[in-house]
Design a protein around this motif. Structure first.
Motif, PDB file in Angstrom:
ATOM      1  N   GLY A 259       0.739  -1.198  -0.066  1.00 64.54           N
ATOM      2  CA  GLY A 259       0.102   0.054  -0.145  1.00 64.54           C
ATOM      3  C   GLY A 259       0.914   1.179  -0.093  1.00 64.54           C
ATOM      4  O   GLY A 259       1.714   1.362   0.927  1.00 64.54           O
ATOM      5  N   GLN A 260       0.798   1.995  -1.047  1.00 61.81           N
ATOM      6  CA  GLN A 260       1.590   3.299  -1.140  1.00 61.81           C
ATOM      7  C   GLN A 260       0.878   4.630  -0.941  1.00 61.81           C
ATOM      8  O   GLN A 260      -0.376   4.508  -1.247  1.00 61.81           O
ATOM      9  CB  GLN A 260       2.298   3.267  -2.414  1.00 61.81           C
ATOM     10  N   HIS A 261       1.428   5.536  -0.500  1.00 59.82           N
ATOM     11  CA  HIS A 261       0.597   6.990  -0.113  1.00 59.82           C
ATOM     12  C   HIS A 261      -0.234   6.731   0.702  1.00 59.82           C
ATOM     13  O   HIS A 261      -1.292   7.506   0.356  1.00 59.82           O
ATOM     14  CB  HIS A 261       0.505   7.481  -1.527  1.00 59.82           C
ATOM     15  N   ILE A 262      -0.273   5.972   1.887  1.00 62.57           N
ATOM     16  CA  ILE A 262      -1.375   5.922   2.634  1.00 62.57           C
ATOM     17  C   ILE A 262      -1.273   7.257   3.563  1.00 62.57           C
ATOM     18  O   ILE A 262      -0.210   7.483   4.244  1.00 62.57           O
ATOM     19  CB  ILE A 262      -1.307   4.470   3.647  1.00 62.57           C
ATOM     20  N   ARG A 263      -2.323   8.164   3.847  1.00 67.69           N
ATOM     21  CA  ARG A 263      -2.259   9.319   4.502  1.00 67.69           C
ATOM     22  C   ARG A 263      -1.947   9.026   5.830  1.00 67.69           C
ATOM     23  O   ARG A 263      -3.378   9.400   6.522  1.00 67.69           O
ATOM     24  CB  ARG A 263      -3.470  10.118   4.050  1.00 67.69           C
ATOM     25  N   MET A 264      -1.115   8.831   6.540  1.00 64.25           N
ATOM     26  CA  MET A 264      -1.027   8.714   7.974  1.00 64.25           C
ATOM     27  C   MET A 264       0.697   8.989   8.226  1.00 64.25           C
ATOM     28  O   MET A 264       1.277   8.407   7.334  1.00 64.25           O
ATOM     29  CB  MET A 264      -1.484   7.365   8.606  1.00 64.25           C
ATOM     30  N   SER A 265       0.936   9.245   9.238  1.00 63.15           N
ATOM     31  CA  SER A 265       2.244   9.155   9.758  1.00 63.15           C
ATOM     32  C   SER A 265       2.772   7.776   9.872  1.00 63.15           C
ATOM     33  O   SER A 265       2.118   6.869  10.147  1.00 63.15           O
ATOM     34  CB  SER A 265       2.307   9.728  11.168  1.00 63.15           C
ATOM     35  N   ALA A 266       4.189   7.502   9.566  1.00 61.90           N
ATOM     36  CA  ALA A 266       4.840   6.257   9.375  1.00 61.90           C
ATOM     37  C   ALA A 266       5.013   5.700  11.028  1.00 61.90           C
ATOM     38  O   ALA A 266       4.874   4.616  11.131  1.00 61.90           O
ATOM     39  CB  ALA A 266       6.042   6.212   8.826  1.00 61.90           C
ATOM     40  N   HIS A 267       5.230   6.686  11.813  1.00 66.09           N
ATOM     41  CA  HIS A 267       5.416   6.331  13.210  1.00 66.09           C
ATOM     42  C   HIS A 267       3.999   5.675  13.783  1.00 66.09           C
ATOM     43  O   HIS A 267       4.116   4.699  14.563  1.00 66.09           O
ATOM     44  CB  HIS A 267       5.741   7.512  14.294  1.00 66.09           C
ATOM     45  N   LYS A 268       2.770   6.136  13.592  1.00 69.23           N
ATOM     46  CA  LYS A 268       1.586   5.713  14.175  1.00 69.23           C
ATOM     47  C   LYS A 268       1.365   4.464  13.525  1.00 69.23           C
ATOM     48  O   LYS A 268       0.445   3.655  13.961  1.00 69.23           O
ATOM     49  CB  LYS A 268       0.581   6.876  13.854  1.00 69.23           C
ATOM     50  N   ALA A 269       1.514   4.203  12.093  1.00 65.99           N
ATOM     51  CA  ALA A 269       1.224   2.968  11.426  1.00 65.99           C
ATOM     52  C   ALA A 269       2.457   1.824  12.296  1.00 65.99           C
ATOM     53  O   ALA A 269       2.129   0.697  12.355  1.00 65.99           O
ATOM     54  CB  ALA A 269       1.527   2.938  10.018  1.00 65.99           C
TER      55      ALA A 269
ATOM     56  N   GLU B 125       6.467  -4.066   7.148  1.00 64.93           N
ATOM     57  CA  GLU B 125       7.213  -3.142   7.319  1.00 64.93           C
ATOM     58  C   GLU B 125       6.413  -1.540   6.842  1.00 64.93           C
ATOM     59  O   GLU B 125       5.610  -1.641   6.001  1.00 64.93           O
ATOM     60  CB  GLU B 125       8.619  -3.156   6.531  1.00 64.93           C
ATOM     61  N   VAL B 126       7.023  -0.817   7.666  1.00 59.98           N
ATOM     62  CA  VAL B 126       6.312   0.712   7.145  1.00 59.98           C
ATOM     63  C   VAL B 126       7.523   1.502   6.851  1.00 59.98           C
ATOM     64  O   VAL B 126       8.319   1.768   7.581  1.00 59.98           O
ATOM     65  CB  VAL B 126       5.547   1.182   8.354  1.00 59.98           C
TER      66      VAL B 126
ATOM     67  N   PRO C  84       2.043  13.710   6.225  1.00 59.19           N
ATOM     68  CA  PRO C  84       2.837  12.956   5.868  1.00 59.19           C
ATOM     69  C   PRO C  84       2.179  11.508   5.368  1.00 59.19           C
ATOM     70  O   PRO C  84       1.023  11.436   5.503  1.00 59.19           O
ATOM     71  CB  PRO C  84       3.675  12.303   7.273  1.00 59.19           C
ATOM     72  N   THR C  85       3.066  10.935   4.623  1.00 54.47           N
ATOM     73  CA  THR C  85       2.236   9.718   3.807  1.00 54.47           C
ATOM     74  C   THR C  85       3.241   8.402   4.229  1.00 54.47           C
ATOM     75  O   THR C  85       4.335   8.602   4.760  1.00 54.47           O
ATOM     76  CB  THR C  85       2.185   9.903   2.511  1.00 54.47           C
ATOM     77  N   CYS C  86       2.590   7.310   4.047  1.00 55.06           N
ATOM     78  CA  CYS C  86       3.541   6.237   4.474  1.00 55.06           C
ATOM     79  C   CYS C  86       3.389   4.975   3.364  1.00 55.06           C
ATOM     80  O   CYS C  86       2.352   5.124   2.754  1.00 55.06           O
ATOM     81  CB  CYS C  86       3.650   5.760   5.901  1.00 55.06           C
ATOM     82  N   HIS C  87       4.038   4.200   3.276  1.00 55.18           N
ATOM     83  CA  HIS C  87       4.229   2.985   2.253  1.00 55.18           C
ATOM     84  C   HIS C  87       4.057   1.781   3.425  1.00 55.18           C
ATOM     85  O   HIS C  87       5.079   1.560   4.061  1.00 55.18           O
ATOM     86  CB  HIS C  87       5.212   2.905   1.324  1.00 55.18           C
ATOM     87  N   ILE C  88       3.266   0.777   3.146  1.00 57.73           N
ATOM     88  CA  ILE C  88       2.968  -0.333   3.985  1.00 57.73           C
ATOM     89  C   ILE C  88       3.059  -1.820   3.262  1.00 57.73           C
ATOM     90  O   ILE C  88       2.693  -1.671   2.095  1.00 57.73           O
ATOM     91  CB  ILE C  88       1.844  -0.399   4.708  1.00 57.73           C
ATOM     92  N   THR C  89       4.177  -2.309   3.694  1.00 54.12           N
ATOM     93  CA  THR C  89       4.283  -3.511   2.785  1.00 54.12           C
ATOM     94  C   THR C  89       4.114  -4.844   3.823  1.00 54.12           C
ATOM     95  O   THR C  89       4.447  -4.825   5.035  1.00 54.12           O
ATOM     96  CB  THR C  89       5.698  -3.944   2.443  1.00 54.12           C
ATOM     97  N   ILE C  90       2.988  -5.804   3.451  1.00 50.89           N
ATOM     98  CA  ILE C  90       2.887  -6.892   4.230  1.00 50.89           C
ATOM     99  C   ILE C  90       2.968  -8.264   3.307  1.00 50.89           C
ATOM    100  O   ILE C  90       2.630  -8.353   2.376  1.00 50.89           O
ATOM    101  CB  ILE C  90       1.160  -6.938   4.446  1.00 50.89           C
TER     102      ILE C  90
END
Length: 142
Positions: A17-27, A85-86, A109-115
């Protein structure tokens, strides 16, 4: 003698998931709770946690499991979250108009999440050969 586990090469399935609208720290706070757990346990944890980051992560885990069952033919009950990973994404920058013609910057901030899910049924069991112990082998009294 105990032989080690052998695994097939293509046992991992992932969702990104790319460009998810939240802080990487919170994810990362949520991702750290699900890393290494089974698929069913992960879904239960994500449904019950009270954080806003749970919903996009829930969708990614569900999507990765759908990829595993549809593309690879894996059973969903035997899937484990092997890697989660985030990473930080781009920062959306805006300006908010303020009094006297000034403007304040707003950084979103945005983040990229890989599962990554891995199938656990492809691991062979530990095989113990009994010929070492039957002949006295290691514990032979003399």
């Amino acid at each position: 003698m105990i032989s080690k586990r052998k695994k097939k090469s293509d046992t991992k399935v992932y969702a990104l998931g790319q460009h998810i609208r939240m802080s990487a720290h919170k994810a990362r706070r949520v991702i750290d709770q699900i890393r290494g757990r089974s698929y069913e346990e992960t879904l239960m944890i994500l449904e019950l946690m009270p954080y806003r980051a749970c919903y996009p992560i829930f969708k990614l885990v569900y999507s990765a499991a759908a990829n595993a069952s549809h593309n690879m033919g894996f059973n969903e009950t035997s899937l484990v979250v092997s890697k989660a990973e985030v990473n930080e994404g781009t920062t959306v920058k805006k300006f908010k108009p303020r009094a006297r013609g000034r403007s304040y910057p707003i950084k979103r901030p945005t983040c990229h999440i890989t599962i990554v899910l891995e199938d656990t049924t492809v691991y062979d069991e530990y095989v113990i050969s009994h010929d070492t112990y039957s002949s006295g082998g290691l514990w032979d009294k003399k």
